[in-house]
Scaffold this active site. Structure first.
Site, PDB file in Angstrom:
ATOM      1  N   HIS A 142       0.817  -1.228   0.000  1.00 30.97           N
ATOM      2  CA  HIS A 142       0.000   0.000   0.000  1.00 30.97           C
ATOM      3  C   HIS A 142       0.845   1.270   0.000  1.00 30.97           C
ATOM      4  O   HIS A 142       0.332   2.357  -0.269  1.00 30.97           O
ATOM      5  CB  HIS A 142      -0.904   0.047   1.237  1.00 30.97           C
ATOM      6  CG  HIS A 142      -1.968  -0.999   1.268  1.00 30.97           C
ATOM      7  ND1 HIS A 142      -2.837  -1.213   0.217  1.00 30.97           N
ATOM      8  CD2 HIS A 142      -2.321  -1.894   2.226  1.00 30.97           C
ATOM      9  CE1 HIS A 142      -3.667  -2.203   0.536  1.00 30.97           C
ATOM     10  NE2 HIS A 142      -3.368  -2.637   1.735  1.00 30.97           N
ATOM     11  N   ASP A 178      -2.867 -10.369  -2.399  1.00 27.82           N
ATOM     12  CA  ASP A 178      -3.391  -9.855  -1.129  1.00 27.82           C
ATOM     13  C   ASP A 178      -4.829  -9.384  -1.399  1.00 27.82           C
ATOM     14  O   ASP A 178      -5.134  -8.884  -2.477  1.00 27.82           O
ATOM     15  CB  ASP A 178      -2.523  -8.684  -0.668  1.00 27.82           C
ATOM     16  CG  ASP A 178      -2.917  -8.155   0.697  1.00 27.82           C
ATOM     17  OD1 ASP A 178      -2.215  -8.447   1.676  1.00 27.82           O
ATOM     18  OD2 ASP A 178      -3.934  -7.430   0.781  1.00 27.82           O
ATOM     19  N   HIS A 180      -6.407  -6.927  -0.490  1.00 25.98           N
ATOM     20  CA  HIS A 180      -6.554  -5.485  -0.666  1.00 25.98           C
ATOM     21  C   HIS A 180      -5.854  -5.032  -1.947  1.00 25.98           C
ATOM     22  O   HIS A 180      -4.926  -5.690  -2.424  1.00 25.98           O
ATOM     23  CB  HIS A 180      -5.981  -4.757   0.555  1.00 25.98           C
ATOM     24  CG  HIS A 180      -6.614  -5.194   1.843  1.00 25.98           C
ATOM     25  ND1 HIS A 180      -5.978  -6.008   2.747  1.00 25.98           N
ATOM     26  CD2 HIS A 180      -7.856  -4.961   2.337  1.00 25.98           C
ATOM     27  CE1 HIS A 180      -6.795  -6.244   3.773  1.00 25.98           C
ATOM     28  NE2 HIS A 180      -7.944  -5.638   3.540  1.00 25.98           N
ATOM     29  N   ASP A 266      -4.945 -12.590   3.240  1.00 28.43           N
ATOM     30  CA  ASP A 266      -6.188 -12.062   3.792  1.00 28.43           C
ATOM     31  C   ASP A 266      -7.402 -12.318   2.898  1.00 28.43           C
ATOM     32  O   ASP A 266      -8.519 -11.945   3.256  1.00 28.43           O
ATOM     33  CB  ASP A 266      -6.061 -10.584   4.178  1.00 28.43           C
ATOM     34  CG  ASP A 266      -5.160  -9.799   3.250  1.00 28.43           C
ATOM     35  OD1 ASP A 266      -4.851 -10.299   2.154  1.00 28.43           O
ATOM     36  OD2 ASP A 266      -4.762  -8.677   3.631  1.00 28.43           O
TER      37      ASP A 266
HETATM   38 ZN    ZN Z   1      -4.165  -6.970   2.730  1.00 32.94          ZN
END
Ligand code: ZN
Length: 367
Positions: A142, A178, A180, A266
């Site tokens: 991120h 991931d 996200h 995740d």
């Molecule tokens: Zn994540």
């Protein structure tokens, strides 16, 4: 040739702030008994421990790394950001950006986390190991050059890519599974045609406003960023289908010299901050898919860098399977929840719905 496994005890000592899941304490939010953010050491430490318990670690080339140097970091992060981070870290810690708390010494641990990724890529490119897994922490995908967010303080994968490119590495494909959106990696390479960034993620989980399928890159980078947003509840079959229908053909089209996976867990069914239904088998199958592509395209060169994943119980089994596949070891850690997670997969109608979305996206990408 062997699989390199890169880790450092100090990465487990990175300490976040006082939160309950992602909520700051206070008001009606009672502190958790265990305390802290979901991004805590346990998922990572328990993965390492499980590898010790099964003996998998004996089948790997276990390695450490030096912290990433200032020169290497500055290929991605401006000096002003690194200075501000170091200053706050020296002064006792704090929080920069959004939801990225760290304690005293957090800067040095982040340099080490990036260093593990740098070394993993360097060793794979030098042919010292066939493929590699870097148990980096804090995570990185991120993080923007000057704005950390989502538990990520340095852009580990981008730093590793730029370090290797300075030594002649050509085309790199990054597959971010991931749950996200890999907004940092996307941002850093958005105008580049030498790094293909692909992110599979739960639509609008985090960040809430990025990761759209129409964000395909800019100028020279047009067509070299691919977002595959998937609806909550997407499970094993559709993840494998998205890989087969979009990611693998995109790799064939791009012809990378190295494949890097931003390896979060995740999307796993027990994750507390996401709502996908992936299982140990999903991560095993996706690993085999990536390794097959790497064998075809780039002499099997794959580097996986650990990102998120917050189920302390389930992440270790998912991670163990991935590393077992990478190494070809027969040290197994069977999914203790296998019958349950199989029964909880989406039904045929839901799978057909997601399949339609995947077809639409594939067509949009010209695949
Ligand atoms: Zn994540």
């Amino acid at each position: 040739m062997s699989t390199g496994f890169y880790w450092d005890e100090r990465c487990f000592w990175h300490a976040g702030g006082n939160y309950a899941l992602t909520l700051p304490l206070g008001g009606l939010v009672q502190p958790l008994a265990a305390g802290g953010l979901p991004e805590n050491p346990e998922t990572k430490r328990r993965l390492k421990n499980l590898m010790e318990a099964t003996g998998l670690v004996k089948d790997l080339s276990v390695r450490g790394a030096e912290p990433a140097t200032r020169q290497v970091l500055e290929r991605v992060h401006p000096a002003s950001y690194l200075d501000a981070f170091k200053e706050m870290s020296d002064a006792g810690g704090g929080e920069l950006g959004l939801r990225t708390p760290f304690a005293k010494g957090g800067y040095e641990i982040a340099c080490l986390s990036a260093g593990l990724a740098v070394q993993a890529v360097a060793d794979v490119m030098a042919g010292e190991v066939q493929n590699a897994y870097a148990l980096s922490r804090p995570p990185g995908h991120h993080c923007l050059p000057d704005w950390p967010n989502g538990f990520c303080l340095m852009a580990n994968i981008a730093i590793a890519i730029e370090a290797a490119k300075a030594k002649g590495l050509g085309r790199v494909a990054v597959i971010d599974w991931d749950v996200h959106h890999g907004n940092g990696t996307e941002h850093i390479f958005y105008e580049r045609d030498d790094v293909l960034t692909i992110s599979l993620h739960q639509e609008h989980n985090y960040p809430l406003d990025s990761g759209d399928v129409g964000d395909t890159g800019r100028s020279a980078g047009e067509g070299f960023n691919m977002n595959i947003p998937l609806p909550p509840g997407t499970g094993h079959e559709s993840y494998v289908e998205a890989m087969a229908r979009i990611v693998l053909p995109a790799l064939d089209r791009f012809q990378p010299d190295l494949i890097i996976v931003a390896c979060g867990f995740d999307a796993g069914i027990y994750d507390p901050i996401a709502q996908m239904l992936c299982t140990v088998e999903t991560f095993g199958e996706m690993t085999r898919q990536v390794m097959g592509a790497a064998d075809r395209l780039c002499d099997g060169r794959v580097v996986m860098v650990h990102e998120g994943g917050y189920s302390e119980v389930y992440v270790p089994f998912c991670g163990h399977r991935v590393i077992q596949e990478l190494s070809g070891s027969d040290c197994d850690a069977p999914d203790p929840m296998a019958p349950t997670v199989k029964a909880r997969q989406p039904n045929a109608r839901a799978i057909a719905f997601t399949s339609g979305l995947i077809e639409e996206m594939a067509a949009g990408f010209g695949l």
